[in-house]
Design a protein around this motif. Structure first.
Motif, mmCIF file in Angstrom:
data_model
loop_
_atom_site.group_PDB
_atom_site.id
_atom_site.type_symbol
_atom_site.label_atom_id
_atom_site.label_comp_id
_atom_site.label_asym_id
_atom_site.label_seq_id
_atom_site.Cartn_x
_atom_site.Cartn_y
_atom_site.Cartn_z
ATOM 1 N N LEU A 257 0.827 -1.205 0.000
ATOM 2 C CA LEU A 257 0.000 0.000 0.000
ATOM 3 C C LEU A 257 0.861 1.254 0.000
ATOM 4 C CD1 LEU A 257 -2.902 -0.889 2.480
ATOM 5 C CD2 LEU A 257 -2.975 -0.835 -0.017
ATOM 6 N N HIS A 258 1.993 1.200 0.692
ATOM 7 C CA HIS A 258 2.896 2.351 0.722
ATOM 8 C C HIS A 258 3.443 2.660 -0.663
ATOM 9 C CE1 HIS A 258 5.793 5.217 2.291
ATOM 10 N NE2 HIS A 258 6.740 4.598 1.620
ATOM 11 N N SER A 259 3.546 1.645 -1.518
ATOM 12 C CA SER A 259 4.108 1.839 -2.861
ATOM 13 C C SER A 259 3.100 2.402 -3.848
ATOM 14 C CB SER A 259 4.646 0.511 -3.402
ATOM 15 O OG SER A 259 3.575 -0.367 -3.751
ATOM 16 N N VAL A 260 1.821 2.516 -3.423
ATOM 17 C CA VAL A 260 0.763 2.980 -4.325
ATOM 18 C C VAL A 260 0.969 4.451 -4.679
ATOM 19 C CG1 VAL A 260 -1.727 3.448 -4.487
ATOM 20 C CG2 VAL A 260 -0.913 1.284 -3.545
ATOM 21 N N SER A 261 0.638 4.782 -5.906
ATOM 22 C CA SER A 261 0.771 6.157 -6.388
ATOM 23 C C SER A 261 0.031 7.136 -5.486
ATOM 24 C CB SER A 261 0.210 6.246 -7.814
ATOM 25 O OG SER A 261 0.285 7.553 -8.313
ATOM 26 N N ASP A 262 0.689 8.243 -5.129
ATOM 27 C CA ASP A 262 0.113 9.349 -4.353
ATOM 28 C C ASP A 262 -0.014 9.068 -2.858
ATOM 29 O OD1 ASP A 262 -0.409 11.980 -4.762
ATOM 30 O OD2 ASP A 262 -2.541 11.752 -5.190
ATOM 31 N N VAL A 263 0.493 7.917 -2.392
ATOM 32 C CA VAL A 263 0.474 7.622 -0.960
ATOM 33 C C VAL A 263 1.686 8.264 -0.289
ATOM 34 C CG1 VAL A 263 0.827 5.784 0.742
ATOM 35 C CG2 VAL A 263 -0.890 5.517 -1.052
ATOM 36 N N ALA A 305 -4.594 1.337 -5.769
ATOM 37 C CA ALA A 305 -4.182 0.169 -4.981
ATOM 38 C C ALA A 305 -4.785 -1.095 -5.567
ATOM 39 C CB ALA A 305 -4.607 0.346 -3.526
ATOM 40 N N TYR A 306 -6.026 -1.035 -5.956
ATOM 41 C CA TYR A 306 -6.709 -2.202 -6.518
ATOM 42 C C TYR A 306 -6.131 -2.596 -7.876
ATOM 43 C CZ TYR A 306 -10.514 -5.276 -7.969
ATOM 44 O OH TYR A 306 -11.253 -6.355 -8.399
ATOM 45 N N LEU A 307 -5.798 -1.582 -8.693
ATOM 46 C CA LEU A 307 -5.290 -1.845 -10.047
ATOM 47 C C LEU A 307 -3.782 -2.075 -10.078
ATOM 48 C CD1 LEU A 307 -7.351 0.820 -12.050
ATOM 49 C CD2 LEU A 307 -7.804 -1.642 -11.891
ATOM 50 N N GLY A 308 -3.104 -1.809 -8.966
ATOM 51 C CA GLY A 308 -1.659 -2.019 -8.934
ATOM 52 C C GLY A 308 -0.853 -0.885 -9.540
ATOM 53 N N ILE A 309 -1.365 0.334 -9.439
ATOM 54 C CA ILE A 309 -0.668 1.511 -9.952
ATOM 55 C C ILE A 309 0.208 2.078 -8.837
ATOM 56 C CG2 ILE A 309 -0.947 3.825 -10.916
ATOM 57 C CD1 ILE A 309 -3.635 2.874 -12.078
ATOM 58 N N THR A 310 1.497 2.145 -9.068
ATOM 59 C CA THR A 310 2.453 2.492 -8.014
ATOM 60 C C THR A 310 3.084 3.870 -8.214
ATOM 61 O OG1 THR A 310 4.365 1.563 -9.162
ATOM 62 C CG2 THR A 310 3.019 0.035 -7.863
ATOM 63 N N LEU A 366 -4.661 -3.428 -21.253
ATOM 64 C CA LEU A 366 -5.518 -4.586 -21.490
ATOM 65 C C LEU A 366 -5.996 -5.182 -20.165
ATOM 66 C CD1 LEU A 366 -3.624 -6.436 -24.396
ATOM 67 C CD2 LEU A 366 -5.668 -4.976 -24.565
ATOM 68 N N ILE A 367 -5.103 -5.223 -19.183
ATOM 69 C CA ILE A 367 -5.470 -5.736 -17.858
ATOM 70 C C ILE A 367 -6.509 -4.828 -17.202
ATOM 71 C CG2 ILE A 367 -4.623 -6.190 -15.517
ATOM 72 C CD1 ILE A 367 -1.910 -6.929 -16.859
ATOM 73 N N PHE A 368 -6.261 -3.512 -17.234
ATOM 74 C CA PHE A 368 -7.213 -2.559 -16.656
ATOM 75 C C PHE A 368 -8.592 -2.711 -17.300
ATOM 76 C CE2 PHE A 368 -3.338 0.423 -16.065
ATOM 77 C CZ PHE A 368 -2.983 -0.232 -14.895
ATOM 78 N N ASP A 369 -8.609 -2.829 -18.626
ATOM 79 C CA ASP A 369 -9.885 -2.956 -19.341
ATOM 80 C C ASP A 369 -10.571 -4.274 -19.010
ATOM 81 O OD1 ASP A 369 -9.620 -0.491 -20.517
ATOM 82 O OD2 ASP A 369 -8.911 -1.248 -22.441
ATOM 83 N N ARG A 370 -9.784 -5.344 -18.868
ATOM 84 C CA ARG A 370 -10.365 -6.640 -18.526
ATOM 85 C C ARG A 370 -11.042 -6.579 -17.162
ATOM 86 N NH1 ARG A 370 -13.351 -10.853 -19.283
ATOM 87 N NH2 ARG A 370 -12.646 -12.774 -18.282
ATOM 88 N N ILE A 371 -10.399 -5.961 -16.190
ATOM 89 C CA ILE A 371 -10.994 -5.817 -14.858
ATOM 90 C C ILE A 371 -12.298 -5.025 -14.947
ATOM 91 C CG2 ILE A 371 -10.690 -4.738 -12.588
ATOM 92 C CD1 ILE A 371 -7.669 -5.406 -12.885
#
Length: 378
Positions: A257-263, A305-310, A366-371
Motif C-alpha cells: 500500500l505504501h508503494s501505491v501512487s500518491d500515498v 491500490a486495486y489496479l496495482g498503480i504504483t 488490457l489488464i485494466f480494461d479486462r478488470i
C-alpha cells in the motif's frame, strides 16, 4: 488541415461539451476537432459511467472527428499530470489549438498565473511552504494563497474554480513543453463543474451521473445523437466493485500500500485500518480523507491500490496515441498525422511491439480494461 484538440473525459457527453466543440470550430475555423479522452477509469479516481468506446461513439456523433485515448496511467492522476499528459498528446498530434473551458474568460490572468507556477520562484516557494507547513489546508488551497500574495486576490479567486484550475494546468504544460499549440479559452456556460444544479439545457457531468444512477430523465441535457447511443445502457457505478476493492486493501501488505501512487505520510496505515470496518466505498473515502487528503486523492489511491498503480507509474507519460474512433474527416486527418506525429499512432498492439516501454503500457491497459469489463460487461 487545421486542427483543434480538446482534452476530455465525456463522462458522459452532454450539451456543454457540444457547445464547446461548436465554439471551438467557430473561433478557430479548424477543419477537424480531436478529443484526447480518458478511458475506462477517469481522473478523479472512478470508473467511467459508460465504456470508453461508447463514449467515443457519442463524441463522434456530436462533432468530434477523431478520438484518441489517454492511457489510465496518464489519466487517473493529479490534475497537473492529467493536463501535462493531455498536452503531450495534443502536441504529438500536431494540433494547432488546444481548446479548454474555464469559469473566467480572462486568458491573460490565467496565463500570468501559469507562468508563475510553471517555473516557481524562490519567493513563491517560501510563501507556499509558509501556508502548507501547518498541514491545515490542501496543497491547492496553499498554492492559491501563495499566488494571492504575489499576484493579488483576483488570482486567488480564479484558483477557487475547478475549470480555472485545470485551465492553468493546461497553460503550465504548454509553457513547460515549449509547445507551439495555441491555447483557446472558452468560457463555461450553464452550471459549475461539480454542481448538482441544472440550468436550462445544461447540467454538469457529475449531476448527470447522479441522475442516471437514480433513473431520472437526462434527455434535456444530452444531445439527441448521444442520448440515442446511451439509451438502454445501465450506467456503471464503482459500487459494483467496492467489496472487491475493500477486500484487496484489507489483504494487502502495508509495504504494498505504501508503494501505491500518491500515498505519503503514512496514509496507508489509516486507509487499511478503516478498510477493516468500512461497509462501502463511501465510508472508506469519507473516514480516510483529511484536510491534506481530498476525496479525489483518496479515491485515486484506493482505485490505484486495486489496479496495482504504483509511485513508479506516477510520472508516466503517453508513449503512443491509441485511436478509439474517427469520422470520414478524422480518417482523412489520420493520413496527415501519420506522417508528422511525434508518437506512434496505434489501433492495435502491432503498432507498439517494437517499443518495449510502449508495449508494457499497452499490456497493462488490457489488464485494466479486462478488470473493468469483468464488472461491467461489454
Amino acid at each position: 488541415m487545421k486542427t483543434a484538440a480538446i482534452i476530455c473525459e465525456y463522462n458522459p457527453f452532454h450539451n456543454g461539451h457540444k457547445y464547446q466543440i461548436q465554439r471551438t470550430r467557430a473561433l478557430t475555423g479548424c477543419d477537424a476537432v480531436i478529443a484526447i479522452m480518458s478511458g475506462n477509469y477517469v481522473q478523479r479516481g472512478d470508473v467511467s459511467v459508460f465504456d470508453k468506446r461508447l463514449r467515443a461513439e457519442a463524441a463522434l456523433s456530436c462533432g468530434i472527428d477523431l478520438v484518441i485515448e489517454l492511457p489510465v496511467l496518464c489519466a487517473m492522476t493529479t490534475a497537473e499530470k492529467f493536463a501535462h499528459n493531455g498536452v503531450i498528446a495534443a502536441d504529438a498530434l500536431g494540433a494547432d489549438y488546444l481548446a479548454f473551458g474555464a469559469e473566467t474568460d480572462d486568458l491573460p490572468l490565467l496565463q500570468e498565473i501559469a507562468g508563475k507556477l510553471a517555473f516557481e520562484s524562490d519567493a513563491f516557494r517560501l510563501k507556499l511552504k509558509e501556508y502548507i507547513s501547518p498541514g491545515a489546508v490542501t496543497y491547492a488551497a496553499a498554492r492559491a494563497q501563495a499566488i494571492a500574495d504575489i499576484l493579488g486576490p483576483k488570482a486567488q479567486e480564479a484558483l477557487s474554480f475547478s475549470n480555472n484550475i485545470l485551465a492553468v494546468e493546461y497553460l503550465k504544460a504548454l509553457i513547460r513543453l515549449n509547445s507551439g499549440v495555441k491555447p483557446l479559452l472558452i468560457r463555461r456556460i450553464g452550471t459549475e463543474h461539480n454542481s448538482m444544479i441544472t440550468y436550462e439545457k445544461y447540467a454538469s457531468a457529475s449531476a448527470l451521473r447522479t441522475m442516471m444512477k437514480n433513473g431520472e430523465d437526462c434527455l434535456p441535457f444530452i444531445p439527441p445523437n448521444a442520448s440515442s447511443i446511451f439509451h438502454g445502457r445501465q450506467p456503471n457505478d464503482i459500487k459494483t466493485m467496492e467489496k472487491a476493492i475493500i477486500a484487496s486493501i484489507c489483504a494487502a501488505p502495508l509495504k504494498k500500500l505504501h508503494s501505491v501512487s500518491d500515498v505519503a505520510e503514512g496514509i496507508e496505515n489509516r486507509l487499511q485500518r478503516i478498510a477493516f470496518s468500512a461497509g462501502n466505498m463511501w465510508e472508506l473515502i469519507e473516514f480516510t480523507k483529511s484536510k491534506r487528503y481530498t476525496q479525489s486523492r483518496i479515491r485515486r489511491i484506493i482505485l490505484s491500490a486495486y489496479l496495482g498503480i504504483t509511485k513508479e507509474d506516477f510520472g508516466q507519460e503517453p508513449l503512443y496515441l491509441k485511436i478509439l474512433g474517427f469520422t470520414p474527416k478524422g480518417q482523412e486527418l489520420l493520413g496527415e498525422i501519420k506522417r508528422t506525429a511525434k508518437l506512434p499512432l496505434a489501433k492495435n498492439m502491432n503498432a507498439v511491439m517494437q517499443n518495449q516501454a510502449a508495449f508494457r503500457m499497452w499490456k497493462r491497459e488490457l489488464i485494466f480494461d479486462r478488470i473493468y469489463h469483468l464488472f461491467y460487461g461489454e
